[in-house]
Design a protein around this motif. Structure first.
Motif, mmCIF file in Angstrom:
data_model
loop_
_atom_site.group_PDB
_atom_site.id
_atom_site.type_symbol
_atom_site.label_atom_id
_atom_site.label_comp_id
_atom_site.label_asym_id
_atom_site.label_seq_id
_atom_site.Cartn_x
_atom_site.Cartn_y
_atom_site.Cartn_z
ATOM 1 N N GLN A 2 39.674 16.803 39.213
ATOM 2 C CA GLN A 2 38.867 15.250 39.347
ATOM 3 C C GLN A 2 40.144 14.434 38.646
ATOM 4 O OE1 GLN A 2 35.331 16.333 36.646
ATOM 5 N NE2 GLN A 2 34.373 14.501 38.068
ATOM 6 N N PHE A 89 27.410 5.817 36.736
ATOM 7 C CA PHE A 89 28.845 5.949 36.930
ATOM 8 C C PHE A 89 30.322 5.542 37.453
ATOM 9 C CE2 PHE A 89 26.729 9.821 39.330
ATOM 10 C CZ PHE A 89 25.789 9.668 40.179
ATOM 11 N N LEU A 102 36.055 5.349 47.366
ATOM 12 C CA LEU A 102 35.583 5.061 46.321
ATOM 13 C C LEU A 102 35.677 6.461 45.621
ATOM 14 C CD1 LEU A 102 33.135 2.158 45.136
ATOM 15 C CD2 LEU A 102 35.472 2.299 44.675
ATOM 16 N N PHE A 104 34.292 9.218 42.298
ATOM 17 C CA PHE A 104 33.373 8.641 41.471
ATOM 18 C C PHE A 104 33.364 9.466 39.998
ATOM 19 C CE2 PHE A 104 30.299 5.430 43.095
ATOM 20 C CZ PHE A 104 30.492 4.981 44.001
ATOM 21 N N GLY A 105 33.247 9.091 39.257
ATOM 22 C CA GLY A 105 33.028 10.083 38.724
ATOM 23 C C GLY A 105 31.641 11.206 38.379
ATOM 24 N N LYS A 106 31.646 12.291 37.211
ATOM 25 C CA LYS A 106 30.504 13.142 37.895
ATOM 26 C C LYS A 106 28.870 11.622 37.325
ATOM 27 C CE LYS A 106 32.524 17.593 37.501
ATOM 28 N NZ LYS A 106 32.513 18.620 36.864
ATOM 29 N N GLY A 107 29.439 11.096 36.769
ATOM 30 C CA GLY A 107 28.312 10.284 36.007
ATOM 31 C C GLY A 107 27.537 10.797 34.009
ATOM 32 N N TYR B 35 28.112 8.964 52.172
ATOM 33 C CA TYR B 35 28.941 9.961 50.677
ATOM 34 C C TYR B 35 27.940 11.280 50.515
ATOM 35 C CZ TYR B 35 31.816 6.489 49.149
ATOM 36 O OH TYR B 35 32.842 5.280 48.878
ATOM 37 N N GLN B 37 25.868 13.363 47.018
ATOM 38 C CA GLN B 37 25.862 13.684 45.887
ATOM 39 C C GLN B 37 25.236 15.465 46.028
ATOM 40 O OE1 GLN B 37 23.006 11.170 43.948
ATOM 41 N NE2 GLN B 37 24.260 12.079 41.696
ATOM 42 N N GLY B 40 25.892 17.322 39.274
ATOM 43 C CA GLY B 40 26.785 17.059 38.635
ATOM 44 C C GLY B 40 27.900 17.367 39.036
ATOM 45 N N LEU B 41 28.619 16.781 40.020
ATOM 46 C CA LEU B 41 29.541 16.279 41.039
ATOM 47 C C LEU B 41 29.823 14.898 41.341
ATOM 48 C CD1 LEU B 41 30.077 19.549 43.144
ATOM 49 C CD2 LEU B 41 30.935 18.600 41.497
ATOM 50 N N GLY B 42 28.940 14.012 41.049
ATOM 51 C CA GLY B 42 28.548 12.913 41.560
ATOM 52 C C GLY B 42 29.347 12.333 42.763
ATOM 53 N N LEU B 43 29.197 11.078 43.437
ATOM 54 C CA LEU B 43 29.201 11.137 44.563
ATOM 55 C C LEU B 43 30.962 11.452 45.160
ATOM 56 C CD1 LEU B 43 27.055 9.510 44.110
ATOM 57 C CD2 LEU B 43 27.399 7.745 45.312
ATOM 58 N N LEU B 45 32.811 11.007 48.878
ATOM 59 C CA LEU B 45 33.312 10.193 50.208
ATOM 60 C C LEU B 45 33.402 11.321 51.368
ATOM 61 C CD1 LEU B 45 33.691 7.587 51.074
ATOM 62 C CD2 LEU B 45 35.991 7.898 51.637
ATOM 63 N N LEU B 88 22.160 15.277 48.311
ATOM 64 C CA LEU B 88 21.900 14.039 48.650
ATOM 65 C C LEU B 88 22.617 13.090 49.036
ATOM 66 C CD1 LEU B 88 18.857 12.195 47.572
ATOM 67 C CD2 LEU B 88 20.078 12.038 45.901
ATOM 68 N N PHE B 90 24.389 9.629 50.646
ATOM 69 C CA PHE B 90 24.893 7.822 50.481
ATOM 70 C C PHE B 90 25.144 7.588 51.578
ATOM 71 C CE2 PHE B 90 21.359 7.752 47.266
ATOM 72 C CZ PHE B 90 21.954 8.516 46.352
#
Lengths: 114, 113
Positions: A2, A89, A102, A104-107, B35, B37, B40-43, B45, B88, B90
């Motif tokens: 990550q 995020f 972009l 992204f982090g996991k949120g 993207y 999702q 637990g892993l975010g988005l 690309l 999911l 996006f």
């Protein structure tokens, strides 16, 4: 591996208090950072951003701080409101190389308690 | 009136089927993105496009293909869907030459059985 890390999966804050969401990154090539907010069943919506040449950006109740030497940024929400309950995020863009998109982090799931 | 729309919003399919997810934007943006999702892993690309004739792979393009039919339309295809593509999805867009404020669609929830 990550490159953008949000180490707190969730955060609970009382209404009216300050919410602080943290984000760390490892890639020195990142030059622009953004925060997105996401409600269930909706796409992420842009909240606030900061360029790597700045250390602070403010927009109403939202302030983002960037510490380049520590590769750390934070989002402050003051005062926190019930409608702020969402997943946040952290995202980063890499400069150069012709690439786009972009990372992204996991949120972090922010819960504002009444 | 959404600026970035995605169809379908939900889809259940079977392993091995071909699936197309569609995205349209009314903002006149040059750049479009897909993207995915996972919990637990975010988005992450999948693909991005600078304009109609310029398409590029993202971080996780294997198993996917895209088509930029027009400036406003960018579709994502799964040629032979597999269960670990359940996620999911996006779509997003932004104008060239601006900061990276990408505008996202509402998402498509895809389940591969």
């Amino acid at each position: 591996d990550q490159q953008v890390k949000q180490n707190s999966p969730s955060l609970s804050v009382q209404e009216g208090r300050i919410s602080i969401l943290n984000c760390d990154y490892t890639n020195s090539m990142f030059d622009y950072f953004l925060w997105y907010k996401k409600y269930p069943a909706e796409g992420p919506t842009f909240l606030i951003s900061i360029s790597s040449i700045k250390d602070k950006n403010e927009d109403g109740r939202f302030t983002v701080f960037l510490n380049k030497s520590a590769k750390h940024l934070s989002l402050h929400i003051v005062p926190s409101q019930p409608g702020d309950s969402a997943v946040y995020f952290c995202a980063a863009r890499r400069s150069g190389g012709g690439a786009d998109g972009l990372t992204f982090g996991k949120g972090t799931h922010l819960i504002i308690q009444p | 009136d959404a600026d970035v729309t995605q169809t379908p919003r939900n889809r259940i399919t079977k392993t091995g089927k071909r699936i197309m997810l569609e995205c349209s934007q009314t903002k006149g943006h040059d750049r479009m993105y897909w993207y995915r999702q996972d919990p637990g892993l975010g988005l992450r690309l999948i693909y991005y496009s600078f304009d109609v004739k310029d398409i590029n792979k993202g971080e996780i393009s294997d198993g996917y293909s895209v088509s930029r039919q027009a400036q406003a339309k960018f579709s994502l295809s799964l040629e032979s869907a597999i269960p670990n593509q359940t996620a999911l999805y996006f779509c997003a867009s932004r104008p060239s030459g601006s900061t990276d404020t990408q505008y996202f669609g509402p998402g498509t929830r895809l389940t591969v059985l």
